[in-house]
Scaffold this motif. Structure first.
Motif, PDB file in Angstrom:
ATOM      1  N   GLY B 200      33.639  42.321  41.138  1.00  0.00           N
ATOM      2  CA  GLY B 200      32.747  41.371  41.795  1.00  0.00           C
ATOM      3  C   GLY B 200      31.982  42.016  42.943  1.00  0.00           C
ATOM      4  O   GLY B 200      30.814  41.735  43.173  1.00  0.00           O
ATOM      5  N   LEU B 201      32.660  42.913  43.649  1.00  0.00           N
ATOM      6  CA  LEU B 201      32.026  43.569  44.798  1.00  0.00           C
ATOM      7  C   LEU B 201      30.868  44.456  44.357  1.00  0.00           C
ATOM      8  O   LEU B 201      29.797  44.463  44.963  1.00  0.00           O
ATOM      9  N   LEU B 202      31.081  45.201  43.282  1.00  0.00           N
ATOM     10  CA  LEU B 202      30.037  46.116  42.812  1.00  0.00           C
ATOM     11  C   LEU B 202      28.871  45.362  42.193  1.00  0.00           C
ATOM     12  O   LEU B 202      27.712  45.735  42.360  1.00  0.00           O
ATOM     13  N   THR B 203      29.186  44.270  41.466  1.00  0.00           N
ATOM     14  CA  THR B 203      28.124  43.504  40.817  1.00  0.00           C
ATOM     15  C   THR B 203      27.305  42.784  41.892  1.00  0.00           C
ATOM     16  O   THR B 203      27.860  42.063  42.701  1.00  0.00           O
ATOM     17  N   GLY B 204      26.027  43.049  41.904  1.00  0.00           N
ATOM     18  CA  GLY B 204      25.172  42.454  42.928  1.00  0.00           C
ATOM     19  C   GLY B 204      25.105  43.257  44.207  1.00  0.00           C
ATOM     20  O   GLY B 204      24.572  42.775  45.207  1.00  0.00           O
ATOM     21  N   SER B 205      25.634  44.485  44.197  1.00  0.00           N
ATOM     22  CA  SER B 205      25.606  45.280  45.435  1.00  0.00           C
ATOM     23  C   SER B 205      24.289  46.047  45.562  1.00  0.00           C
ATOM     24  O   SER B 205      24.134  46.882  46.452  1.00  0.00           O
ATOM     25  N   GLU B 206      23.343  45.747  44.685  1.00  0.00           N
ATOM     26  CA  GLU B 206      21.956  46.227  44.802  1.00  0.00           C
ATOM     27  C   GLU B 206      21.873  47.748  44.903  1.00  0.00           C
ATOM     28  O   GLU B 206      21.069  48.299  45.665  1.00  0.00           O
ATOM     29  N   GLY B 207      22.699  48.402  44.137  1.00  0.00           N
ATOM     30  CA  GLY B 207      22.594  49.858  44.057  1.00  0.00           C
ATOM     31  C   GLY B 207      22.981  50.589  45.318  1.00  0.00           C
ATOM     32  O   GLY B 207      22.573  51.736  45.518  1.00  0.00           O
ATOM     33  N   THR B 208      23.769  49.970  46.188  1.00  0.00           N
ATOM     34  CA  THR B 208      24.120  50.633  47.455  1.00  0.00           C
ATOM     35  C   THR B 208      25.535  51.189  47.464  1.00  0.00           C
ATOM     36  O   THR B 208      25.923  51.860  48.419  1.00  0.00           O
ATOM     37  N   LEU B 209      26.341  50.880  46.428  1.00  0.00           N
ATOM     38  CA  LEU B 209      27.748  51.322  46.452  1.00  0.00           C
ATOM     39  C   LEU B 209      28.060  52.381  45.395  1.00  0.00           C
ATOM     40  O   LEU B 209      29.044  53.113  45.534  1.00  0.00           O
ATOM     41  N   GLY B 210      27.273  52.449  44.356  1.00  0.00           N
ATOM     42  CA  GLY B 210      27.543  53.418  43.306  1.00  0.00           C
ATOM     43  C   GLY B 210      26.499  53.281  42.213  1.00  0.00           C
ATOM     44  O   GLY B 210      25.684  52.354  42.235  1.00  0.00           O
ATOM     45  N   ILE B 211      26.507  54.217  41.262  1.00  0.00           N
ATOM     46  CA  ILE B 211      25.574  54.179  40.142  1.00  0.00           C
ATOM     47  C   ILE B 211      26.372  53.860  38.883  1.00  0.00           C
ATOM     48  O   ILE B 211      27.274  54.601  38.507  1.00  0.00           O
ATOM     49  N   VAL B 212      26.032  52.731  38.274  1.00  0.00           N
ATOM     50  CA  VAL B 212      26.762  52.279  37.092  1.00  0.00           C
ATOM     51  C   VAL B 212      26.352  53.125  35.887  1.00  0.00           C
ATOM     52  O   VAL B 212      25.161  53.314  35.636  1.00  0.00           O
ATOM     53  N   THR B 213      27.339  53.641  35.154  1.00  0.00           N
ATOM     54  CA  THR B 213      27.022  54.471  33.986  1.00  0.00           C
ATOM     55  C   THR B 213      27.529  53.869  32.671  1.00  0.00           C
ATOM     56  O   THR B 213      27.232  54.384  31.606  1.00  0.00           O
ATOM     57  N   LYS B 214      28.308  52.810  32.750  1.00  0.00           N
ATOM     58  CA  LYS B 214      28.800  52.156  31.536  1.00  0.00           C
ATOM     59  C   LYS B 214      29.196  50.729  31.912  1.00  0.00           C
ATOM     60  O   LYS B 214      29.757  50.514  32.985  1.00  0.00           O
ATOM     61  N   ILE B 215      28.902  49.787  31.034  1.00  0.00           N
ATOM     62  CA  ILE B 215      29.129  48.378  31.350  1.00  0.00           C
ATOM     63  C   ILE B 215      29.773  47.685  30.155  1.00  0.00           C
ATOM     64  O   ILE B 215      29.261  47.789  29.046  1.00  0.00           O
ATOM     65  N   THR B 216      30.883  47.006  30.388  1.00  0.00           N
ATOM     66  CA  THR B 216      31.481  46.173  29.349  1.00  0.00           C
ATOM     67  C   THR B 216      31.116  44.723  29.648  1.00  0.00           C
ATOM     68  O   THR B 216      31.399  44.220  30.738  1.00  0.00           O
ATOM     69  N   VAL B 217      30.453  44.076  28.690  1.00  0.00           N
ATOM     70  CA  VAL B 217      30.003  42.692  28.906  1.00  0.00           C
ATOM     71  C   VAL B 217      30.676  41.759  27.910  1.00  0.00           C
ATOM     72  O   VAL B 217      31.082  42.168  26.827  1.00  0.00           O
ATOM     73  N   LYS B 218      30.790  40.510  28.310  1.00  0.00           N
ATOM     74  CA  LYS B 218      31.229  39.445  27.413  1.00  0.00           C
ATOM     75  C   LYS B 218      30.102  39.093  26.469  1.00  0.00           C
ATOM     76  O   LYS B 218      28.951  38.979  26.894  1.00  0.00           O
ATOM     77  N   ILE B 219      30.431  38.817  25.223  1.00  0.00           N
ATOM     78  CA  ILE B 219      29.438  38.182  24.372  1.00  0.00           C
ATOM     79  C   ILE B 219      29.982  36.825  23.948  1.00  0.00           C
ATOM     80  O   ILE B 219      31.190  36.622  23.898  1.00  0.00           O
ATOM     81  N   LEU B 220      29.082  35.908  23.728  1.00  0.00           N
ATOM     82  CA  LEU B 220      29.482  34.534  23.418  1.00  0.00           C
ATOM     83  C   LEU B 220      29.080  34.172  21.995  1.00  0.00           C
ATOM     84  O   LEU B 220      28.144  34.729  21.436  1.00  0.00           O
ATOM     85  N   LYS B 221      29.809  33.232  21.449  1.00  0.00           N
ATOM     86  CA  LYS B 221      29.485  32.659  20.146  1.00  0.00           C
ATOM     87  C   LYS B 221      28.278  31.737  20.342  1.00  0.00           C
ATOM     88  O   LYS B 221      28.227  30.973  21.309  1.00  0.00           O
ATOM     89  N   ASN B 222      27.322  31.805  19.434  1.00  0.00           N
ATOM     90  CA  ASN B 222      26.202  30.873  19.522  1.00  0.00           C
ATOM     91  C   ASN B 222      26.707  29.435  19.521  1.00  0.00           C
ATOM     92  O   ASN B 222      27.614  29.115  18.758  1.00  0.00           O
ATOM     93  N   PRO B 223      26.131  28.588  20.359  1.00  0.00           N
ATOM     94  CA  PRO B 223      26.521  27.183  20.284  1.00  0.00           C
ATOM     95  C   PRO B 223      26.150  26.618  18.908  1.00  0.00           C
ATOM     96  O   PRO B 223      25.196  27.060  18.284  1.00  0.00           O
ATOM     97  N   GLN B 224      26.942  25.636  18.468  1.00  0.00           N
ATOM     98  CA  GLN B 224      26.671  25.017  17.158  1.00  0.00           C
ATOM     99  C   GLN B 224      25.304  24.362  17.113  1.00  0.00           C
ATOM    100  O   GLN B 224      24.624  24.366  16.103  1.00  0.00           O
TER     101      GLN B 224
END
Lengths: 483, 483
Positions: B200-224
């Motif tokens: 949570g701290l890194l997300t939204g830190s506007e590039g001031t804390l580190g450089i992200v090189t890989k991201i694991t994201v949630k994917i969702l099922k399409n709503p019916q």
């Protein structure tokens, strides 16, 4: 507070009495004994004193006094924590927040409430349910635990699958930092807070960064409808596949719980027996809520999935009374172990849902190796597994075996790509196991953050991160076990 | 990369070329000019060079080289940011992540994908939609913006009301810290991470804390199912009350958008006109999704609420084509301002939903005082207001007036208990306005955290927090405006 003999008071106790009054400080051994541990009873330590604060000004004064005296301190709510987060190492002052128990503000229109940290979780829902609202995070201890404690531990509960854990329901905090400064963080439901996410950082920091003195929480509108399914399985792999299939169908149940045979034996021997069959391998308890019109379709689909996966019997709760009984039975889960074992240790691992059958096999092997029965209660929807290790502390060596078996269960969870805690926190209990998932550098980044808020490590020392010389400490803790 | 004259290369550029190859470094003024700013064009600065990295090893080597040379640096994705988060102050090296654009892993069963930071947001949904899945955060720039940039800014989008902003969809990050170390944080969908919430701290830190090189994201099922309502109002207070009433009814729409008359004038002049009436005060665009059976009931209730609040006309999208057109029209919102004004400045405040009418009155007063038209696009469901200040940069003084009017709009938002950014970040643009909501102590706690990760302030300096001597800098930035 009980009677007290007059005696020569130590200087620190006298200063605390000067701040809050004599009736609000405990310092005699017989009064302190109840504060040697929280809900995790395998490690104990005697505090120097317990001080009951009534306001943030009290907290500031107490903190400043203890800083000056260099006495470490711990914030404590109801003491229902399950990882020793509020347990003294020995010699700390416990700052009890149970007298700060008011609701300060209720704003139904903007869906929020402001409470003090000692406010009891369940009381919030009880006080707004007649108006059609509730507070979502529902740890099984919700009748006793405080919202301040929930913030410290980022508590979960059976309904967190759909609604998220405590951090998803906190809008703002007022905190007293270890330097005595008051900080307000967060604002009204802003989706993306400017600056770093301090609200997220503080929530779940296990009382190591500051003492929360005011909490703004989200409240939710009651769902229009709610239906609950109970499904009995002869084979835990079938039950497990049903869980995966329900999620794959695009349904997000409000709760999706599993209990295995030993856990069922426990709850049937406790206060709210349902009459579950004695010979099943597991049951699933599945609840769907939301817009009334959508619920029946989802229930139909869940029933179909259960049947496709060889369910022995599946039924929908007839009415609210039956639903309430099923939940009371389930929520007795941990405590019910007391009905079938002198002592038990709750573990709290997380695994990818799809790995459940193999993880249960490995836990069964651990059970056999350590000659201890292990029950399993599983928030199946989000992969949060609670192995309950049954032991008898009066048998020499059994406590140590239980602790080692617990640690091995966590290793299994970490090794399948999971984690060592889903909702109970790390505390004293699992600080050594942090090494299962974090490298030294990753841990250093975290302790550096602690240093920003808590530079002297005077606030709740010895929690959350492995201590130098931890192996020795584990042994000492074990010696302290007295049940 | 364009042609390059051979010339004497500076030492830093030569070292960067040694790491990534000559074709992957820009250093000539004509090549650098496109990197003077991101989507926020009111401040510009010339970088020293732009280096295109292809791997985390490249990032580590570049970071170590720049640390040694004490040259500040900035990570940049697609450059669609709206607050100057990737804009140089002057002299930084820009580390462009656009070549790191692969999907590394897709795991539909456990609902997650692993991508590199330069992977384009919309591409993720496009690549899994035929299998029935999608990625929820949908900033209007999603056809171009990168997921790495979304993480840096904790980006939102029209559908964040129900599904949450980027931070709610990130399961794990790999980060290169400013000291060149690689850190992995987060794990597979664990509800309560052990230790502090670094994810949570890194997300939204506007590039001031580190450089992200890989991201694991949630994917969702399409709503019916999914249905969309368009409601035209003669009075913005009625529209605003309808928003409150929908939420009070316990419905959580997937999206609940409002546009005012000037915003509608813009989108009707742009690429996807719908034929909205010219004389309305506002429209609401409301989308409901979920289990098919529940949708019609919710739509009925929404129509009833709209009518009760004096709607002029309300209709449900007939088919997917009509629904898509309405959304294309809405998502043109910002860009469409170009059709009715030479320049525009997007603001990004947050307000309690119930305060909208009075906030709009105050914005109208600001518009009058500064003699600048202001359109309003509003993620009404979560109170995220985008005033769009129209101006002409070729008229002397108008850029400065627009910036001041924008700052005053944010002050109005802060004063009603809201905030200065909902989803665009603080960047260069709003760093002075951080003072509207944070005390010096609160800001110090944040900059102390920056120091843990980024002790020399060498990574993206001058962003997020007010700078000493900021007033002077604002003036200099204004002088740099060239449109």
């Amino acid at each position: 507070m009980g009677k007290r003999k007059k005696q020569h008071l130590d200087r620190v106790v006298q200063q605390l009495i000067n701040i809050v009054g004599e009736r609000e400080v405990l310092y005699l051994k017989e009064d302190l004994i109840a504060y040697e541990c929280d809900g995790y009873t395998m490690a104990k330590g005697m505090p120097r004193a317990v001080v009951f604060v009534k306001s943030k000004e009290h907290v500031v004064e107490v903190v400043k006094c203890l800083n000056k005296e260099k006495i470490p301190y711990i914030a404590r709510g109801a003491g229902t924590g399950l990882s020793g987060g509020a347990t003294p190492l020995g010699g700390e002052v416990i700052i009890s927040l149970v007298r700060m128990k008011r609701m300060l503000h209720l704003d139904l229109e903007n869906r929020k409430a402001v409470v003090e940290p000692g406010y009891i979780n369940l009381k919030l829902t009880q006080s707004i349910s007649d108006k059609g609202y509730y507070y979502a995070p529902d740890p099984s201890s919700q009748y006793a635990c405080t919202i301040g404690g929930n913030v410290a531990e980022n508590s979960g509960g059976a309904h967190c699958l759909k609604y998220g854990v405590t951090t998803n329901h906190i809008l703002g905090l007022e905190i007293v930092l270890p330097n005595g400064e008051i900080m307000e963080i967060g604002a009204d439901g802003i989706p993306d807070q400017p600056g770093y996410d301090l609200l997220g950082l503080l929530t779940g920091s296990e009382g190591t960064l500051g003492i929360v003195t005011k909490i703004t929480v989200k409240i939710l509108k009651n769902p229009q409808g709610k239906k609950t399914v109970l499904a009995y399985y002869d084979d835990i792999t079938d039950a497990s596949q049903a869980v995966s299939d329900i999620i794959s169908a695009g349904i997000i149940p409000a709760a999706l719980e599993m209990m295995d045979a030993i856990a069922i034996e426990g709850v049937e021997a406790a206060a709210y027996p349902v009459g579950h069959p004695q010979d099943i391998a597991a049951f699933l308890l599945i609840e769907v809520d939301g817009i009334a019109a959508g619920i029946d379709d989802q229930i139909d689909e869940i029933l179909t999935v259960c049947k496709r996966n060889n369910v022995r019997e599946v039924k929908v709760a007839r009415d609210e009374a039956e639903r309430a009984l099923w939940w009371a039975n389930r929520k007795m889960g941990f405590g019910a172990m007391g009905a079938i074992s002198p002592d038990y240790l709750v573990q709290d691992g997380v695994i990818p849902r799809t790995r459940l059958p193999e993880v249960l096999d490995q836990i069964a092997a651990i059970s056999k190796r350590y000659e201890l029965r292990i029950a399993n209660i599983f928030h199946a929807g989000d992969g949060n597994l609670h192995p309950l290790i049954l032991y008898d502390a009066s048998v020499p060596g059994e406590s140590e075996r239980a602790a080692k078996a617990g640690s091995e269960c966590l290793k299994v969870c970490a090794d399948v790509g999971g984690s060592i805690t889903g909702e109970h926190g790390v505390g004293i209990e699992k600080s050594a196991e942090m090494r299962f998932i974090f490298s030294d550098e990753e841990m250093a980044a975290q302790t550096d953050i602690r240093t920003v808020f808590n530079p002297e490590d005077i606030l709740n020392p010895g929690k959350l991160f492995p201590q130098p010389g931890r192996c020795v400490e584990v042994k000492q803790e074990m010696k302290k076990v007295e049940v």
